[in-house]
Design a protein around this motif. Structure first.
Motif, PDB file in Angstrom:
ATOM      1  N   ILE A  90       7.343  20.157 -15.668  1.00  0.00           N
ATOM      2  CA  ILE A  90       6.818  21.524 -15.555  1.00  0.00           C
ATOM      3  C   ILE A  90       6.819  21.921 -14.090  1.00  0.00           C
ATOM      4  CG2 ILE A  90       4.807  23.012 -15.917  1.00  0.00           C
ATOM      5  CD1 ILE A  90       4.010  21.161 -18.222  1.00  0.00           C
ATOM      6  N   LYS A  91       7.529  23.002 -13.775  1.00  0.00           N
ATOM      7  CA  LYS A  91       7.633  23.466 -12.391  1.00  0.00           C
ATOM      8  C   LYS A  91       7.453  24.980 -12.349  1.00  0.00           C
ATOM      9  CE  LYS A  91      10.903  19.780 -11.185  1.00  0.00           C
ATOM     10  NZ  LYS A  91       9.891  18.956 -10.523  1.00  0.00           N
ATOM     11  N   VAL A  92       7.129  25.491 -11.183  1.00  0.00           N
ATOM     12  CA  VAL A  92       7.065  26.936 -10.943  1.00  0.00           C
ATOM     13  C   VAL A  92       7.984  27.222  -9.764  1.00  0.00           C
ATOM     14  CG1 VAL A  92       5.606  28.842 -10.188  1.00  0.00           C
ATOM     15  CG2 VAL A  92       4.728  27.195 -11.850  1.00  0.00           C
ATOM     16  N   ASP A  93       9.060  27.959 -10.017  1.00  0.00           N
ATOM     17  CA  ASP A  93      10.012  28.229  -8.939  1.00  0.00           C
ATOM     18  C   ASP A  93       9.500  29.364  -8.042  1.00  0.00           C
ATOM     19  OD1 ASP A  93      10.523  30.627 -10.282  1.00  0.00           O
ATOM     20  OD2 ASP A  93      12.299  29.842 -11.272  1.00  0.00           O
ATOM     21  N   ASP A  94      10.203  29.582  -6.950  1.00  0.00           N
ATOM     22  CA  ASP A  94       9.764  30.582  -5.969  1.00  0.00           C
ATOM     23  C   ASP A  94       9.760  31.993  -6.557  1.00  0.00           C
ATOM     24  OD1 ASP A  94       9.328  28.720  -3.999  1.00  0.00           O
ATOM     25  OD2 ASP A  94      11.275  28.976  -3.037  1.00  0.00           O
ATOM     26  N   THR A  95      10.699  32.277  -7.448  1.00  0.00           N
ATOM     27  CA  THR A  95      10.751  33.613  -8.045  1.00  0.00           C
ATOM     28  C   THR A  95       9.489  33.890  -8.855  1.00  0.00           C
ATOM     29  OG1 THR A  95      13.172  33.534  -8.179  1.00  0.00           O
ATOM     30  CG2 THR A  95      12.043  35.138  -9.578  1.00  0.00           C
ATOM     31  N   SER A  96       9.097  32.939  -9.700  1.00  0.00           N
ATOM     32  CA  SER A  96       7.881  33.103 -10.508  1.00  0.00           C
ATOM     33  C   SER A  96       6.644  33.165  -9.619  1.00  0.00           C
ATOM     34  CB  SER A  96       7.756  31.950 -11.504  1.00  0.00           C
ATOM     35  OG  SER A  96       8.849  31.908 -12.383  1.00  0.00           O
ATOM     36  N   GLU A 131       1.182  27.503  -1.929  1.00  0.00           N
ATOM     37  CA  GLU A 131       1.316  26.251  -2.663  1.00  0.00           C
ATOM     38  C   GLU A 131       0.114  26.005  -3.563  1.00  0.00           C
ATOM     39  OE1 GLU A 131       4.112  24.504  -2.917  1.00  0.00           O
ATOM     40  OE2 GLU A 131       4.802  26.237  -1.766  1.00  0.00           O
ATOM     41  N   GLN A 132      -1.072  26.460  -3.138  1.00  0.00           N
ATOM     42  CA  GLN A 132      -2.258  26.310  -3.984  1.00  0.00           C
ATOM     43  C   GLN A 132      -2.109  27.134  -5.260  1.00  0.00           C
ATOM     44  OE1 GLN A 132      -4.716  24.176  -3.209  1.00  0.00           O
ATOM     45  NE2 GLN A 132      -5.734  24.580  -5.162  1.00  0.00           N
ATOM     46  N   ILE A 133      -1.588  28.364  -5.121  1.00  0.00           N
ATOM     47  CA  ILE A 133      -1.349  29.207  -6.302  1.00  0.00           C
ATOM     48  C   ILE A 133      -0.280  28.580  -7.193  1.00  0.00           C
ATOM     49  CG2 ILE A 133      -0.545  31.458  -7.103  1.00  0.00           C
ATOM     50  CD1 ILE A 133      -3.326  31.532  -5.892  1.00  0.00           C
ATOM     51  N   GLU A 136      -1.883  25.872  -9.187  1.00  0.00           N
ATOM     52  CA  GLU A 136      -2.717  26.425 -10.248  1.00  0.00           C
ATOM     53  C   GLU A 136      -1.862  26.899 -11.417  1.00  0.00           C
ATOM     54  OE1 GLU A 136      -5.158  29.461  -8.561  1.00  0.00           O
ATOM     55  OE2 GLU A 136      -6.260  28.073  -7.242  1.00  0.00           O
ATOM     56  N   MET A 137      -0.701  27.495 -11.126  1.00  0.00           N
ATOM     57  CA  MET A 137       0.200  27.946 -12.187  1.00  0.00           C
ATOM     58  C   MET A 137       0.767  26.761 -12.964  1.00  0.00           C
ATOM     59  SD  MET A 137       2.205  31.021 -10.170  1.00  0.00           S
ATOM     60  CE  MET A 137       3.311  31.405 -11.554  1.00  0.00           C
ATOM     61  N   VAL A 138       1.127  25.701 -12.241  1.00  0.00           N
ATOM     62  CA  VAL A 138       1.657  24.503 -12.901  1.00  0.00           C
ATOM     63  C   VAL A 138       0.603  23.907 -13.838  1.00  0.00           C
ATOM     64  CG1 VAL A 138       2.348  22.106 -12.503  1.00  0.00           C
ATOM     65  CG2 VAL A 138       3.351  23.925 -11.128  1.00  0.00           C
ATOM     66  N   ILE A 139      -0.631  23.797 -13.346  1.00  0.00           N
ATOM     67  CA  ILE A 139      -1.710  23.234 -14.168  1.00  0.00           C
ATOM     68  C   ILE A 139      -1.974  24.116 -15.384  1.00  0.00           C
ATOM     69  CG2 ILE A 139      -4.202  22.778 -14.203  1.00  0.00           C
ATOM     70  CD1 ILE A 139      -3.909  21.759 -11.318  1.00  0.00           C
ATOM     71  N   SER A 140      -1.943  25.437 -15.189  1.00  0.00           N
ATOM     72  CA  SER A 140      -2.154  26.351 -16.308  1.00  0.00           C
ATOM     73  C   SER A 140      -1.085  26.162 -17.376  1.00  0.00           C
ATOM     74  CB  SER A 140      -2.155  27.798 -15.805  1.00  0.00           C
ATOM     75  OG  SER A 140      -2.275  28.703 -16.888  1.00  0.00           O
ATOM     76  N   ARG A 141       0.172  26.010 -16.961  1.00  0.00           N
ATOM     77  CA  ARG A 141       1.258  25.810 -17.928  1.00  0.00           C
ATOM     78  C   ARG A 141       1.103  24.479 -18.647  1.00  0.00           C
ATOM     79  NH1 ARG A 141       6.700  28.166 -14.866  1.00  0.00           N
ATOM     80  NH2 ARG A 141       5.900  30.287 -14.578  1.00  0.00           N
ATOM     81  N   LEU A 142       0.696  23.449 -17.917  1.00  0.00           N
ATOM     82  CA  LEU A 142       0.459  22.150 -18.546  1.00  0.00           C
ATOM     83  C   LEU A 142      -0.635  22.260 -19.597  1.00  0.00           C
ATOM     84  CD1 LEU A 142       0.743  18.986 -18.619  1.00  0.00           C
ATOM     85  CD2 LEU A 142      -1.114  18.966 -16.911  1.00  0.00           C
ATOM     86  N   GLN A 143      -1.734  22.926 -19.246  1.00  0.00           N
ATOM     87  CA  GLN A 143      -2.846  23.062 -20.185  1.00  0.00           C
ATOM     88  C   GLN A 143      -2.434  23.854 -21.419  1.00  0.00           C
ATOM     89  OE1 GLN A 143      -5.875  24.802 -17.720  1.00  0.00           O
ATOM     90  NE2 GLN A 143      -6.490  22.854 -16.826  1.00  0.00           N
ATOM     91  N   GLN A 144      -1.672  24.933 -21.207  1.00  0.00           N
ATOM     92  CA  GLN A 144      -1.206  25.723 -22.337  1.00  0.00           C
ATOM     93  C   GLN A 144      -0.332  24.865 -23.254  1.00  0.00           C
ATOM     94  OE1 GLN A 144      -1.543  28.963 -23.402  1.00  0.00           O
ATOM     95  NE2 GLN A 144      -3.129  29.357 -21.887  1.00  0.00           N
ATOM     96  N   SER A 366      10.126  46.272 -15.832  1.00  0.00           N
ATOM     97  CA  SER A 366       9.428  45.300 -14.989  1.00  0.00           C
ATOM     98  C   SER A 366      10.446  44.396 -14.312  1.00  0.00           C
ATOM     99  CB  SER A 366       8.498  44.446 -15.843  1.00  0.00           C
ATOM    100  OG  SER A 366       9.241  43.475 -16.570  1.00  0.00           O
ATOM    101  N   PRO A 367      10.050  43.650 -13.300  1.00  0.00           N
ATOM    102  CA  PRO A 367      10.926  42.578 -12.801  1.00  0.00           C
ATOM    103  C   PRO A 367      11.085  41.504 -13.881  1.00  0.00           C
ATOM    104  CG  PRO A 367       9.141  43.064 -11.249  1.00  0.00           C
ATOM    105  CD  PRO A 367       8.811  43.767 -12.514  1.00  0.00           C
ATOM    106  N   VAL A 368      12.064  40.631 -13.714  1.00  0.00           N
ATOM    107  CA  VAL A 368      12.202  39.472 -14.590  1.00  0.00           C
ATOM    108  C   VAL A 368      11.084  38.503 -14.248  1.00  0.00           C
ATOM    109  CG1 VAL A 368      13.687  37.515 -15.205  1.00  0.00           C
ATOM    110  CG2 VAL A 368      14.692  39.779 -14.814  1.00  0.00           C
ATOM    111  N   PHE A 369      10.421  37.972 -15.277  1.00  0.00           N
ATOM    112  CA  PHE A 369       9.300  37.059 -15.043  1.00  0.00           C
ATOM    113  C   PHE A 369       9.324  35.945 -16.081  1.00  0.00           C
ATOM    114  CE2 PHE A 369       7.873  40.248 -18.000  1.00  0.00           C
ATOM    115  CZ  PHE A 369       7.040  39.591 -18.898  1.00  0.00           C
ATOM    116  N   GLU A 370       8.587  34.884 -15.796  1.00  0.00           N
ATOM    117  CA  GLU A 370       8.613  33.694 -16.652  1.00  0.00           C
ATOM    118  C   GLU A 370       7.273  33.483 -17.336  1.00  0.00           C
ATOM    119  OE1 GLU A 370       9.962  28.982 -16.405  1.00  0.00           O
ATOM    120  OE2 GLU A 370       9.236  30.004 -14.601  1.00  0.00           O
ATOM    121  N   THR A 371       7.296  33.077 -18.588  1.00  0.00           N
ATOM    122  CA  THR A 371       6.125  32.591 -19.320  1.00  0.00           C
ATOM    123  C   THR A 371       6.488  31.240 -19.923  1.00  0.00           C
ATOM    124  OG1 THR A 371       6.636  33.461 -21.525  1.00  0.00           O
ATOM    125  CG2 THR A 371       5.595  34.986 -19.956  1.00  0.00           C
TER     126      THR A 371
END
Length: 427
Positions: A90-96, A131-133, A136-144, A366-371
Motif C-alpha cells: 500500500i503506497k500513496v504516490d506524489d499525485t495523490s 510525509e506525515q500526511i 496518515e493516508m497510507v494508514i487510512s488505506r490499510l485500515q479500510q 475534477s482532477p484525477v484522484f485515487e481511492t
C-alpha cells in the motif's frame, strides 16, 4: 619518541572512539518495533510538534515524561501499521498526496502555495508535514482494507435499527464527546482488572471534584485521542459505539458518565456539547464519475495515465463524458448510464471521493484522484436541498451502523496488531 609525540599519537588513536561516543550521545533507540526502530531524535521532533500545537491552542502541557510516553505509544502503533502497509504494497504516490494537500488547502480557502507558506510560518517543516500526511493516508488505506471490508450490514439490520429506540433518536441529536480510557490488557488477571478499575474510579472521582477533563485525558488516558485531550469530536448519536451512545443519550452538556466497561477496559465520557438534529433538509449532489481500476495486468501508474488521458480528452471536447464512461469506466454499476451515480449525500461515499465531490465546482471536471477502488475523476452536475426521505433515512441508518461497527472493529484490530508485534520500549 618525544613525550609530546606519544601524547599526540594517543590522542589521534582515541579520536575514532571519541567520535563514536559523540554520535551515540546524539541519538539512540527508544523503541524497537518488529524489525524497525524509533530513534530518540524522531521522538523529540514529534514531542516538539505536539507541544507547539498545545501552546497554539492555549492548552496546558502534561509533565514531560507523560508526554513522551504518550507520544511514543502513538508512534509505535503508527510504525506497526506502516510496516503492515509496506508488506501489503500500500503506497500513496506524489499525485495523490498533492491532491489531498490541495483539498486541505481548499477547505481552508487557500491555494496549495499559500497553505505551504502558512505551515512553514507556524514553524513546521513543509517536507516533513507532507510525509506525515502521506503516512496518515497510507494508514487510512490499510485500515479500510483490513477492517471495512469485514463489515456487512443487511437490510433486516437496517429495518431493526430504524425501529429501535436509538434509530428513532438518530436524527434528534449529535454528540460532542470527550473520552478517557483505562485499558485492560488482553488475558488480564483478576488483579490487573482490579487495578485498572481502581485507577478509573480515582480518575472519575477527580473529574466529579472538578478536575479538568482535557488535562486528565492527556496525562492518564490510554485512548487513541489522549493527546487531543480525549476529544472525539462531533458525531450523530447513532454513529457512536452502542456503549457510548446508550450512556450519552440522556447526558446534558458538561455531564460526566459513570464508568463504562468494554473489552478494551474502563471508559469515562464527558458530554462536551450536544445539538438537536431537527433539520429535515439535506444537501445532495448529482454526480457522475469514471473509474479505472488496477489489476494483474494494469499497474497503478498505468491506470492513472489512462484515467488522465480520458480526463484530458473530455476536457478538450474530443470525447463526451457519457461515451467515455460507457466504453472505458470500470464501475459496472454506473458505466452503462454514463457514469451517473444519482443524488449523493455526505457520508455515502469513501472520504477521498466525498472530499473531491465537495471541492469541485458544479459543471467542472475534477482532477484525477485515487481511492481504494482505483483512479477516478468526477463531475458534479447539480446540487439540491432535499427533504429527508425514507431512502435517505435508510442510507443514513446504513452509514451509522457501518461507522459504529467500524469504530469497534478498528480498535480491536489495532490492539491485535499491537499484541502480535514485537515491541521493546527503551525510553
Amino acid at each position: 619518541m618525544p613525550r609530546w609525540g606519544k601524547a599526540l599519537l594517543l590522542a589521534m588513536l582515541c579520536l575514532p572512539l571519541m567520535a563514536q561516543a559523540k554520535v551515540q550521545m546524539l541519538d539512540r533507540i527508544v523503541a524497537v518495533v518488529n524489525d524497525g526502530a524509533i530513534m530518540a531524535s524522531e521522538l523529540d521532533d514529534r514531542v516538539a510538534t505536539i507541544a507547539m500545537q498545545f501552546q497554539q491552542k492555549g492548552q496546558q502541557l502534561p509533565p514531560p515524561a507523560v508526554m513522551r510516553e504518550q507520544v511514543l505509544n502513538r508512534m509505535v502503533l503508527e510504525r506497526i501499521q506502516l510496516q503492515l502497509a509496506d508488506r501489503a504494497g500500500i503506497k500513496v504516490d506524489d499525485t495523490s498526496l498533492n491532491q489531498a494537500l490541495a483539498g486541505i488547502a481548499r477547505q481552508n480557502n487557500m491555494t496549495l502555495e499559500q497553505f505551504a507558506d502558512t505551515i512553514q510560518s507556524d514553524g513546521h517543516d513543509w517536507g516533513h508535514f507532507r510525509e506525515q500526511i502521506r503516512q496518515e493516508m497510507v494508514i487510512s488505506r490499510l485500515q479500510q482494507r483490513s477492517v471495512a471490508s469485514r463489515i456487512h450490514i443487511t437490510d433486516r439490520e437496517v429495518d431493526r435499527f430504524l425501529n429501535s429506540e436509538m434509530g428513532k433518536k438518530m436524527f434528534q441529536a449529535d454528540f460532542h464527546l470527550g473520552h478517557i480510557l483505562v485499558r485492560v490488557p488482553p488475558h488480564a488477571s483478576p488483579d490487573d482488572i482490579k487495578q485498572a478499575r481502581a485507577k478509573a474510579e480515582t480518575l472519575l472521582k477527580k473529574l466529579k471534584d472538578g478536575a479538568d477533563f482535557s488535562n486528565l485525558a492527556v496525562s492518564e488516558s490510554d485512548g487513541p485521542k489522549a493527546l487531543d485531550g480525549g476529544d472525539l469530536g462531533w458525531r450523530p448519536a447513532a454513529q457512536w459505539p452502542s456503549l457510548f451512545s446508550d450512556a450519552a443519550i440522556d447526558m446534558k452538556k458538561g455531564d460526566i458518565s459513570d464508568l463504562l466497561r468494554s473489552g478494551a477496559g474502563f471508559h469515562i465520557l464527558k458530554m462536551i456539547d450536544r445539538r438537536g438534529g431537527t433539520e429535515k433538509v439535506v444537501t445532495q449532489y448529482k454526480v457522475r464519475h469514471i473509474l479505472i481500476k488496477t489489476d494483474a495486468l494494469t499497474t497503478a501508474e498505468q491506470a492513472h495515465d489512462r484515467a488522465q488521458r480520458l480526463h484530458d480528452r473530455i476536457a478538450k471536447g474530443e470525447l463526451s463524458f457519457d461515451k467515455a464512461a460507457a466504453e472505458y469506466s470500470d464501475d459496472p454499476g454506473s458505466a452503462h448510464s454514463g457514469g451517473d451515480l444519482g443524488w449523493v449525500s455526505r457520508g455515502d461515499m469513501v472520504p477521498e471521493f466525498e472530499s473531491m465531490m465537495l471541492s469541485t465546482p458544479q459543471g467542472q471536471l475534477s482532477p484525477v484522484f485515487e481511492t481504494q477502488f482505483g483512479w477516478h475523476f468526477l463531475e458534479v452536475e447539480g446540487k439540491r436541498d432535499a427533504d429527508m426521505s425514507e431512502e435517505y433515512r435508510r442510507s443514513q441508518a446504513m452509514h451509522a451502523l457501518q461507522k459504529r461497527r467500524y469504530e469497534e472493529a478498528l480498535d480491536d484490530w489495532i490492539q491485535e496488531q499491537r499484541n502480535d508485534a514485537y515491541v521493546d520500549i527503551r525510553l
